[in-house]
Scaffold this motif. Structure first.
Motif, PDB file in Angstrom:
ATOM      1  N   TYR A   1     118.813  16.229  59.388  1.00 46.97           N
ATOM      2  CA  TYR A   1     117.346  16.301  59.335  1.00 46.97           C
ATOM      3  C   TYR A   1     116.849  16.364  57.888  1.00 46.97           C
TER       4      TYR A   1
ATOM      5  N   ARG B   1     126.711  22.637  68.621  1.00 45.54           N
ATOM      6  CA  ARG B   1     126.839  21.258  68.134  1.00 45.54           C
ATOM      7  C   ARG B   1     128.305  20.876  67.918  1.00 45.54           C
TER       8      ARG B   1
ATOM      9  N   GLN C   1     114.190  20.714  51.695  1.00 50.57           N
ATOM     10  CA  GLN C   1     113.449  19.738  52.506  1.00 50.57           C
ATOM     11  C   GLN C   1     111.960  19.772  52.145  1.00 50.57           C
TER      12      GLN C   1
ATOM     13  N   ASP D   1     109.953  14.630  65.024  1.00 48.70           N
ATOM     14  CA  ASP D   1     110.339  15.962  64.594  1.00 48.70           C
ATOM     15  C   ASP D   1     109.121  16.744  64.091  1.00 48.70           C
TER      16      ASP D   1
ATOM     17  N   PHE E   1     112.831  28.976  59.051  1.00 49.61           N
ATOM     18  CA  PHE E   1     114.137  29.636  59.078  1.00 49.61           C
ATOM     19  C   PHE E   1     114.057  30.931  58.258  1.00 49.61           C
TER      20      PHE E   1
ATOM     21  N   ASP F   1     118.909  22.911  68.981  1.00 48.65           N
ATOM     22  CA  ASP F   1     118.501  24.042  68.148  1.00 48.65           C
ATOM     23  C   ASP F   1     118.801  25.351  68.872  1.00 48.65           C
TER      24      ASP F   1
ATOM     25  N   GLU G   1     108.092  16.848  69.312  1.00 55.46           N
ATOM     26  CA  GLU G   1     108.492  18.255  69.283  1.00 55.46           C
ATOM     27  C   GLU G   1     107.281  19.067  68.844  1.00 55.46           C
TER      28      GLU G   1
ATOM     29  N   PHE H   1     110.510  23.984  56.099  1.00 50.91           N
ATOM     30  CA  PHE H   1     111.872  24.286  56.557  1.00 50.91           C
ATOM     31  C   PHE H   1     112.678  24.769  55.339  1.00 50.91           C
TER      32      PHE H   1
HETATM   33  C1  NOJ Z   1     113.395  20.410  64.192  1.00 53.68           C
HETATM   34  C2  NOJ Z   1     114.792  19.988  64.495  1.00 53.68           C
HETATM   35  O1  NOJ Z   1     114.991  20.046  65.890  1.00 53.68           O
HETATM   36  C3  NOJ Z   1     115.698  20.914  63.724  1.00 53.68           C
HETATM   37  O2  NOJ Z   1     117.036  20.731  64.088  1.00 53.68           O
HETATM   38  C4  NOJ Z   1     115.480  20.694  62.251  1.00 53.68           C
HETATM   39  O3  NOJ Z   1     116.226  21.632  61.509  1.00 53.68           O
HETATM   40  C5  NOJ Z   1     114.014  20.867  61.886  1.00 53.68           C
HETATM   41  N1  NOJ Z   1     113.131  20.208  62.795  1.00 53.68           N
HETATM   42  C6  NOJ Z   1     113.747  20.315  60.504  1.00 53.68           C
HETATM   43  O4  NOJ Z   1     113.800  18.918  60.526  1.00 53.68           O
END
Ligand code: NOJ
Ligand code: CA
Length: 561
Positions: free
Chosen positions: A71, A404, A176, A208, A150, A320, A252, A172
């Motif tokens: 990601y 995973r 990123q 995403d 996170f 996730d 999502e 995130f």
């Molecule tokens: C949501 C994704 O499902 C997750 O796995 C990822 O870490 C975050 N978005 C950031 O892209």
């Protein structure tokens, strides 16, 4: 009486799809370097077709430093060299189509990797043409309420970049950086990425982090620059649909249902075609923990039903953490206590890192009841690889990596996933009761009573019941807290489903109202039938964790049972 509207329904294929999410990296290694690859996936497309999958969702396969399982992207137009080439991907898409399956992929455009050339250029100078591709600030805005996604890894959504001499936004990980969607050039780039992959044959995208992509946090003069953030999403959808009439956006959006409604767009659904039902999923776990269907019933009844042009996507587990963030603190603790009481099973203070079977103590009746529910609640079901064989997690992998682990194909070295040495694999296969000697595809294929064959029965039956994807939904009243009885109706078809979330057997009185004379209820999974009385009443006996899908079979119905 109207019949199934074939033309219309096949255009909107996603209303009755069976979606299967997989990560190429962990599916099958074909060149024995330890990493799953597109050549391996190509070898297993027949397996997926046999399972009844109609749409494969590929997790990110793009070039990546791989600090967030792909990601974190450095090139939106490529395939990571470990997995194969763009040519290999086209072969996968082409072969999948031949087997009647579409392919969609993750669209991760809320952020890039910090190694992406755009960010490298942006940070190098305020004059870089890419500087405004990201969101910068001299000082982190004080009023920002934003929490990092996170929280155990990041303390802020703003990080100072020495080279740039400014802070940049990242929802995130700090590696990123968030893209600046108020910049029309960024929006053009996103559209170009979509167009590219559609041209190569993808049938759409799992989008995403949609709310973060849409938001304008930290953007200077955001109200002027982007008066209506949803307009960007509408434009993107319009572009997508111009390029490909079949293409979908499956978003999502982990927000309360009322807020999710906005992401479907106007009355005709002009933003996301589908959204995952995170609220329903969380309510399901609360219901399972309590053996009380009412939280799930409430979530389903409160769930908006905006129009036939959009759809909810149901899921039991994804890649996730099993997030429980929308439950109250005490509800979350109940689910933790029931399904993940150890600290090592929990993450971010909000979720569990386990797969379903270990959470249910491996009880096959209960596991099957949950998947039966997944397939017969209204909407489109989404499976995560390995669910069909009841794979467990590897807690020692830690955090989200626990679920995973490589796909378990056979009772062989490395579960038949790879012939490389175990140290080269992208994750360690669980040992013990969920090890590959007990949980694998090969042995379940030849066992008529296996979970794999049961899930295949569910996918087939779901596909025979278009009322589940298209129909109206009503909860049938009956006296047992542990029971959910519901009915989905569309055109000349009607399906009644009854699920017992409790461990004790129950006799469930059903009242189906006025029925055509001669109507019977035919159990679609086992084949027996019952006949309601002249007032539409009957009683159904279910064992503990029992379930039944009942086709309302009238003398004039032409449905295959
Ligand atoms: C949501 C994704 O499902 C997750 O796995 C990822 O870490 C975050 N978005 C950031 O892209
Ligand atoms: Ca490989």
């Amino acid at each position: 009486m109207t019949r199934v509207r074939i033309t219309y329904t096949s255009d909107m294929w996603w209303k009755t799809a069976v979606i299967y999410c997989l990560d190429v990296e962990t599916f099958l290694d074909w060149n024995d370097d330890g990493i799953g690859d597109l050549a391996g996936l190509a070898q297993r497309l027949d397996y997926l077709a046999d399972l009844g999958v109609t749409c494969v969702w590929l997790m990110p396969f793009f070039p990546t430093p791989d600090r967030d399982d792909g990601y974190d992207i450095i090139d939106f137009y490529g395939v990571d060299h470990r997995l194969g080439s763009v040519g290999d991907l086209v072969e996968v898409i082409r072969t999948a189509k031949d087997r009647g399956m579409r392919v969609i992929a993750d669209l991760v455009v809320n952020h890039t990797s910090d190694q992406h050339p755009w960010f490298q250029s942006a940070r190098s100078s305020p004059d870089s043409p890419f500087r405004d591709f990201y969101v910068w600030a001299d000082e982190p805005p004080q009023d920002a309420q934003a929490e990092p996604v996170f929280p155990d890894q990041e303390s802020s959504v703003w990080t100072y970049d020495e080279k740039a001499g400014q802070y940049y936004l990242h929802r995130f990980y700090k590696h990123q950086p968030d893209l600046n969607v108020s910049n029309p050039k960024v929006r053009d780039e996103v559209a170009k990425i979509l167009g590219y992959w559609l041209q190569l044959g993808l049938s759409g995208f799992r989008v995403d982090a949609v709310p973060f992509f849409v938001e304008t946090l930290g953007v200077q003069n955001a109200d002027e620059a982007v008066p209506d953030p949803h307009l960007n999403l509408r434009h993107l959808r319009a572009f997508l649909s111009r390029r490909s009439g079949e293409a979908i956006l499956l978003g999502e959006v982990n927000l309360p249902h009322a807020d999710q409604l906005k992401f479907f767009g106007g009355p005709d659904g002009d933003e996301l075609h589908m959204q995952f039902d995170f609220i329903g999923m969380q309510a399901l776990y609360l219901s399972l923990a309590r053996a009380d269907a009412r939280p799930l019933i409430k979530a389903l009844q409160d769930r908006p039903r905006p129009s036939a042009d959009v759809q909810w996507a149901g899921f039991v587990r994804n890649h996730d953490e099993l997030t429980l963030d929308k439950l109250s603190d005490s509800e979350r603790q109940e689910v933790f206590a029931a399904f993940g009481p150890e600290a090592e099973m929990q993450v971010y203070g909000r979720g569990l890192i386990r797969r379903l079977p270990p959470m249910l103590g491996g009880d096959p009746r209960r596991i099957r009841m949950v998947y039966s529910l997944l397939f017969c609640l209204p909407g489109t079901p989404v499976l995560f690889y390995g669910e069909e064989i009841g794979m467990g997690e590897n807690l020692s992998a830690g955090s989200r990596l626990a679920v995973r682990t490589p796909m378990q194909w056979a009772a062989e070295e490395n579960a038949g996933f790879s012939r490389a040495s175990a140290a080269k694999l992208p994750g360690q296969i669980p040992t013990g009761a969920y090890g590959s000697e007990f949980v694998n595809v090969a042995s379940q294929q030849t066992d008529p009573d296996s979970l794999l064959n049961f899930i295949t029965l569910l996918t087939r039956t779901y596909r025979h019941c278009p009322e589940l994807g298209w129909g109206s939904f009503e909860v049938l009243s009956q006296p047992h807290r542990a029971v959910l009885a519901h009915r989905c109706t569309w055109d000349d078809g009607s399906l009644v489903a009854v699920h017992n979330l409790g461990r004790d057997g129950v006799a469930v009185p059903l009242d189906l109202g006025e029925l055509e004379p001669g109507t019977t209820l035919v159990d679609l999974l086992e084949g027996w039938s019952i006949t309601p009385d002249d007032n539409g009443k009957c009683e159904l006996t279910l064992e503990g964790y029992g379930y039944s899908w009942l086709r309302v079979n009238t003398p004039t119905t032409r449905r295959l049972r």
